[in-house]
Design a protein around this motif. Structure first.
Motif, PDB file in Angstrom:
ATOM      1  N   ARG A  78       0.810  -1.222   0.000  1.00 35.03           N
ATOM      2  CA  ARG A  78       0.000   0.000   0.000  1.00 35.03           C
ATOM      3  C   ARG A  78       0.844   1.273   0.000  1.00 35.03           C
ATOM      4  N   LEU A  79       1.979   1.258   0.703  1.00 31.10           N
ATOM      5  CA  LEU A  79       2.755   2.477   0.885  1.00 31.10           C
ATOM      6  C   LEU A  79       3.827   2.619  -0.185  1.00 31.10           C
ATOM      7  N   ALA A  80       4.159   3.871  -0.515  1.00 32.14           N
ATOM      8  CA  ALA A  80       5.213   4.155  -1.483  1.00 32.14           C
ATOM      9  C   ALA A  80       6.526   3.554  -0.999  1.00 32.14           C
ATOM     10  N   PRO A  81       7.331   3.045  -1.924  1.00 25.31           N
ATOM     11  CA  PRO A  81       7.195   3.108  -3.388  1.00 25.31           C
ATOM     12  C   PRO A  81       6.349   1.997  -3.993  1.00 25.31           C
ATOM     13  N   ARG A  82       5.499   1.339  -3.195  1.00 25.02           N
ATOM     14  CA  ARG A  82       4.551   0.331  -3.668  1.00 25.02           C
ATOM     15  C   ARG A  82       5.267  -0.851  -4.346  1.00 25.02           C
ATOM     16  N   HIS A  83       6.085  -1.521  -3.579  1.00 26.89           N
ATOM     17  CA  HIS A  83       6.723  -2.728  -4.094  1.00 26.89           C
ATOM     18  C   HIS A  83       5.671  -3.795  -4.373  1.00 26.89           C
ATOM     19  N   PRO A  84       5.880  -4.612  -5.396  1.00 30.88           N
ATOM     20  CA  PRO A  84       4.898  -5.642  -5.726  1.00 30.88           C
ATOM     21  C   PRO A  84       4.817  -6.718  -4.648  1.00 30.88           C
ATOM     22  N   ALA A  85       3.594  -7.184  -4.390  1.00 23.88           N
ATOM     23  CA  ALA A  85       3.405  -8.282  -3.449  1.00 23.88           C
ATOM     24  C   ALA A  85       3.908  -9.592  -4.035  1.00 23.88           C
ATOM     25  N   LEU A  86       3.909  -9.678  -5.363  1.00 27.46           N
ATOM     26  CA  LEU A  86       4.469 -10.828  -6.062  1.00 27.46           C
ATOM     27  C   LEU A  86       5.773 -10.377  -6.707  1.00 27.46           C
ATOM     28  N   PRO A  87       6.913 -10.774  -6.186  1.00 27.36           N
ATOM     29  CA  PRO A  87       8.188 -10.344  -6.777  1.00 27.36           C
ATOM     30  C   PRO A  87       8.249 -10.684  -8.259  1.00 27.36           C
ATOM     31  N   LEU A  88       8.712  -9.731  -9.054  1.00 26.24           N
ATOM     32  CA  LEU A  88       8.662  -9.903 -10.505  1.00 26.24           C
ATOM     33  C   LEU A  88       9.494 -11.084 -10.980  1.00 26.24           C
ATOM     34  N   ALA A  89      10.592 -11.374 -10.301  1.00 20.31           N
ATOM     35  CA  ALA A  89      11.397 -12.530 -10.696  1.00 20.31           C
ATOM     36  C   ALA A  89      10.603 -13.826 -10.531  1.00 20.31           C
ATOM     37  N   SER A 142       6.088  -0.955  -8.779  1.00 14.64           N
ATOM     38  CA  SER A 142       4.803  -1.645  -8.718  1.00 14.64           C
ATOM     39  C   SER A 142       4.628  -2.623  -9.876  1.00 14.64           C
ATOM     40  N   ILE A 143       3.838  -3.654  -9.635  1.00 14.44           N
ATOM     41  CA  ILE A 143       3.495  -4.610 -10.685  1.00 14.44           C
ATOM     42  C   ILE A 143       2.286  -4.128 -11.485  1.00 14.44           C
ATOM     43  N   GLY A 144       1.602  -3.088 -10.975  1.00 15.67           N
ATOM     44  CA  GLY A 144       0.392  -2.620 -11.646  1.00 15.67           C
ATOM     45  C   GLY A 144       0.139  -1.152 -11.393  1.00 15.67           C
ATOM     46  N   HIS A 145      -1.125  -0.823 -11.111  1.00 16.71           N
ATOM     47  CA  HIS A 145      -1.520   0.566 -10.879  1.00 16.71           C
ATOM     48  C   HIS A 145      -2.606   0.567  -9.812  1.00 16.71           C
ATOM     49  N   HIS A 146      -2.363   1.300  -8.730  1.00 16.37           N
ATOM     50  CA  HIS A 146      -3.285   1.313  -7.594  1.00 16.37           C
ATOM     51  C   HIS A 146      -3.588  -0.101  -7.106  1.00 16.37           C
ATOM     52  N   GLY A 147      -2.600  -0.980  -7.182  1.00 15.41           N
ATOM     53  CA  GLY A 147      -2.798  -2.341  -6.709  1.00 15.41           C
ATOM     54  C   GLY A 147      -3.406  -3.286  -7.712  1.00 15.41           C
ATOM     55  N   ASN A 148      -3.845  -2.775  -8.858  1.00 17.59           N
ATOM     56  CA  ASN A 148      -4.408  -3.616  -9.916  1.00 17.59           C
ATOM     57  C   ASN A 148      -3.294  -4.046 -10.865  1.00 17.59           C
ATOM     58  N   ALA A 149      -3.322  -5.301 -11.276  1.00 24.46           N
ATOM     59  CA  ALA A 149      -2.297  -5.815 -12.175  1.00 24.46           C
ATOM     60  C   ALA A 149      -2.924  -6.786 -13.163  1.00 24.46           C
ATOM     61  N   ILE A 150      -2.296  -6.897 -14.335  1.00 24.97           N
ATOM     62  CA  ILE A 150      -2.722  -7.857 -15.354  1.00 24.97           C
ATOM     63  C   ILE A 150      -1.520  -8.717 -15.726  1.00 24.97           C
ATOM     64  N   LEU A 151      -1.656 -10.023 -15.524  1.00 24.07           N
ATOM     65  CA  LEU A 151      -0.653 -11.000 -15.947  1.00 24.07           C
ATOM     66  C   LEU A 151      -1.190 -11.747 -17.164  1.00 24.07           C
ATOM     67  N   MET A 152      -0.292 -12.194 -18.044  1.00 22.25           N
ATOM     68  CA  MET A 152      -0.702 -12.869 -19.277  1.00 22.25           C
ATOM     69  C   MET A 152       0.237 -14.015 -19.575  1.00 22.25           C
ATOM     70  N   ARG A 153      -0.292 -15.029 -20.229  1.00 21.94           N
ATOM     71  CA  ARG A 153       0.583 -16.073 -20.738  1.00 21.94           C
ATOM     72  C   ARG A 153       1.363 -15.528 -21.933  1.00 21.94           C
ATOM     73  N   PRO A 154       2.549 -16.048 -22.189  1.00 20.69           N
ATOM     74  CA  PRO A 154       3.307 -15.626 -23.374  1.00 20.69           C
ATOM     75  C   PRO A 154       2.520 -15.920 -24.646  1.00 20.69           C
ATOM     76  N   GLY A 155       2.704 -15.049 -25.636  1.00 22.06           N
ATOM     77  CA  GLY A 155       1.994 -15.198 -26.904  1.00 22.06           C
ATOM     78  C   GLY A 155       0.899 -14.175 -27.102  1.00 22.06           C
ATOM     79  N   LEU A 156       0.456 -13.547 -26.012  1.00 16.70           N
ATOM     80  CA  LEU A 156      -0.509 -12.460 -26.115  1.00 16.70           C
ATOM     81  C   LEU A 156       0.248 -11.130 -26.131  1.00 16.70           C
ATOM     82  N   GLU A 157      -0.291 -10.178 -26.873  1.00 16.45           N
ATOM     83  CA  GLU A 157       0.386  -8.898 -27.043  1.00 16.45           C
ATOM     84  C   GLU A 157      -0.496  -7.757 -26.560  1.00 16.45           C
TER      85      GLU A 157
END
Length: 226
Positions: free
Chosen positions: A45-56, A74-89
């Motif tokens: 929640r607090l700046a700098p808003r590190h992701p709860a799911l480490p990007l690695a 952050s992994i997203g914006h205001h806590g919202n994030a979108i993950l995708m399988r490879p192959g989608l653009e």
């Protein structure tokens, strides 16, 4: 284009045992095997808003993500994030600032496979109904600019079961797969999908409590569309 899309409020990867365990969250998502994941409370929640799911770890689990807020880790914006399988653009991405008493936001993205495209939205709406109505109206309007079929989902904080509870435009539908909160004893359908014309809903569901591994206070929901 046929897709399975999941949505989950992961409560910053803090489970019902009050342990922060991103590995557990990613394991549940792998078992669900969606094409696209809409996450809420995916950042601290607090700046700098590190992701709860480490990007690695996200990358090692086989997911791409949309960098919706490059100025932060952050992994997203205001806590919202979108993950995708490879192959989608990602053809285009819009971070949303939503009106209301609390700071709220979302992400809109037009995602395709080279031939077809879909506009997706990840949302976490406010606690007051008057704010939710304004937030949905802004998200729907912004999605129309991106064009094409639209599907949005997230923790909408709406408990009313009426189909017109969020006052969607004509041709739009609310999809409530079932009770997803509280994960210990689900009774409230806070987590839902919204979609406009041009989509066929094949199936929906709430991921079973015993498979959700006590990873959050919400259960994941999913939808299959064509």
């Amino acid at each position: 284009m046929r897709l399975k899309i999941a949505s989950w409020n992961i409560r910053k990867a803090v489970g019902l045992d009050w342990r922060r365990d991103p590995t557990r969250v990613l394991r549940v998502l792998k078992e669900m095997a969606p094409d696209i994941i809409l996450l809420q409370e995916a950042d601290r929640r607090l700046a700098p808003r590190h992701p709860a799911l480490p990007l690695a770890q996200v990358r090692a689990a086989g997911w791409d993500w949309i960098d919706a807020d490059p100025a932060t880790p952050s992994i997203g914006h205001h806590g919202n994030a979108i993950l995708m399988r490879p192959g989608l653009e990602v053809e285009r991405m819009v971070p949303l600032e939503l009106p209301g008493l609390e700071p709220r936001g979302g992400i809109l993205a037009r995602i395709g496979n080279g031939e077809e495209a879909l506009t997706l939205g990840a949302l976490h709406l406010g606690l007051r109904r008057r704010d939710r109505l304004r937030q949905v109206a802004k998200a729907v309007s912004a999605a129309a600019v991106l064009g094409g079929p639209v599907l949005m989902g997230g923790d909408l904080n709406e408990w009313r079961k009426r189909p017109d509870a969020l006052r969607l435009p004509e041709g739009w539908r609310t999809i409530s797969p079932g009770a997803s909160f509280h994960a210990e004893r689900p009774t409230m359908a806070f987590d839902r999908f919204l979609h406009g014309p041009g989509l066929e809903v094949r199936a929906t569901g709430v991921w079973p409590r015993h498979l959700a591994a006590r990873a959050s206070d919400h259960l994941p929901i999913w939808i299959e569309i064509a």
